[in-house]
Design a protein around this motif. Structure first.
Motif, PDB file in Angstrom:
ATOM      1  N   THR A 234       0.843  -1.187   0.000  1.00 30.29           N
ATOM      2  CA  THR A 234       0.000   0.000   0.000  1.00 30.29           C
ATOM      3  C   THR A 234       0.880   1.240   0.000  1.00 30.29           C
ATOM      4  OG1 THR A 234      -0.113   0.199   2.418  1.00 30.29           O
ATOM      5  CG2 THR A 234      -1.687  -1.296   1.365  1.00 30.29           C
ATOM      6  N   THR A 235       0.249   2.393  -0.022  1.00 25.16           N
ATOM      7  CA  THR A 235       1.004   3.647  -0.014  1.00 25.16           C
ATOM      8  C   THR A 235       1.692   3.878   1.325  1.00 25.16           C
ATOM      9  OG1 THR A 235      -1.017   4.829   0.646  1.00 25.16           O
ATOM     10  CG2 THR A 235      -0.495   4.735  -1.713  1.00 25.16           C
ATOM     11  N   SER A 278      -1.634   3.615  -7.312  1.00 30.11           N
ATOM     12  CA  SER A 278      -0.622   4.006  -6.329  1.00 30.11           C
ATOM     13  C   SER A 278      -0.108   2.834  -5.495  1.00 30.11           C
ATOM     14  CB  SER A 278      -1.204   5.074  -5.378  1.00 30.11           C
ATOM     15  OG  SER A 278      -2.348   4.566  -4.716  1.00 30.11           O
ATOM     16  N   GLU A 279      -0.622   1.633  -5.753  1.00 31.55           N
ATOM     17  CA  GLU A 279      -0.206   0.477  -4.939  1.00 31.55           C
ATOM     18  C   GLU A 279       0.498  -0.569  -5.783  1.00 31.55           C
ATOM     19  OE1 GLU A 279      -3.461  -1.038  -2.712  1.00 31.55           O
ATOM     20  OE2 GLU A 279      -3.647   0.761  -1.493  1.00 31.55           O
TER      21      GLU A 279
END
Length: 279
Positions: A234-235, A278-279
């Protein structure tokens, strides 16, 4: 709240009083009050604050009594006295507001104290580094101690639950929750390790010397299997668990672990079938 109520509340604000103000870079900053004007007839209040360490930055607060009564404007949150700086239980703060809580956690984090109590709740901040807080000596130091005798710690919460089970002969529950990357998986591991290792004197006399260690390994060995079904980058976390589970640990009459069961396993399917950019 009437006009008298507002005047009573304003008594806490005098020259030299410290309060918090919103800051884009640091979320909240402290400022010291330099002036206050209250017009009871016009039902208005004006206060001026100077940011600590930045004399050139000034904050002005203006409001009518009606605005304060209607909560369309809120008085600046007050800071706690210096003697409560870094206190280990948030419920002991004189002013329990959002910036005061965050400031206290920040102060303790700066002192390398990642754990803080909030009543029966333990607040944990991920240090994102290895810390010498989980050695066997530390684990044994919390065994048999009442919560509050030593510094806030996961082991203190674990011991409190263990003693509640032994003393009251009732099931106990520890809920580990938090955002991605907060350290939930590691916290759960240390809690299970405590239950498996803290009370060596509770072993059965005919048990092998490493019996508890073997049980501990068996319990902890379930985690990689579960992670293989649901784990994502994840971010905020490169190794984020995408599931929640209810783990039941059973003790025998000698208060030693005899078994563990995973009763509920909730998989976050959305992150397994779809990958955000973004992941």
């Amino acid at each position: 709240m009437s006009g008298d109520g507002v005047l009573t509340e304003l008594k806490a604000y005098a020259k030299g009083t410290k309060a918090f103000f919103v800051d884009d870079a640091e979320a909240w900053v402290q400022a010291t009050q330099t002036a206050k004007t209250v017009d009871a007839e016009a039902r208005t209040v004006q206060m001026t604050f100077e940011r600590d360490g930045h004399a050139e930055t000034e904050y002005k607060f203006e409001a009518t009594f009606d605005e304060l009564n209607a909560k369309t404007k809120v008085l600046p949150p007050l800071c706690n006295p210096p003697q409560l700086e870094g206190i280990d239980d948030l419920t002991s703060l004189s002013y329990l507001n959002e910036p005061a809580v965050l400031h206290n956690l920040q102060a303790r984090y700066a002192m390398h104290n990642i754990y803080t109590y909030s009543g029966i709740v333990l607040v944990a901040l991920n240090p994102f580094a290895r810390v010498p807080l989980y050695s066997q000596d530390t684990l044994e130091a919390y065994a048999g101690r009442m919560r509050g005798e030593l510094e806030p710690h996961l082991f203190a919460i674990s011991e409190d639950a263990f003693q509640g089970m032994v003393r009251d002969r009732r099931n106990q529950t520890i809920i580990v929750s938090g955002e991605s990357g907060a350290g939930k998986t590691m916290s759960a591991k240390y809690i299970m390790r405590y239950f498996a290792s803290a009370h060596d004197d509770t072993k059965a006399q005919d048990a092998a010397p490493d019996a508890i260690s073997r049980v501990e390994e068996q319990i902890l060995a379930t985690n990689p299997v579960l992670e293989s079904f649901g784990n994502a980058k994840t971010t905020r976390n490169d190794n984020s668990s995408r599931f929640g589970k209810f783990l039941e640990i059973r003790f025998n009459e000698r208060h030693a672990i005899e078994a563990a069961y995973i009763r509920t396993y909730l998989l976050e399917r959305s992150r397994l079938v779809y990958q955000p950019a973004s992941e």
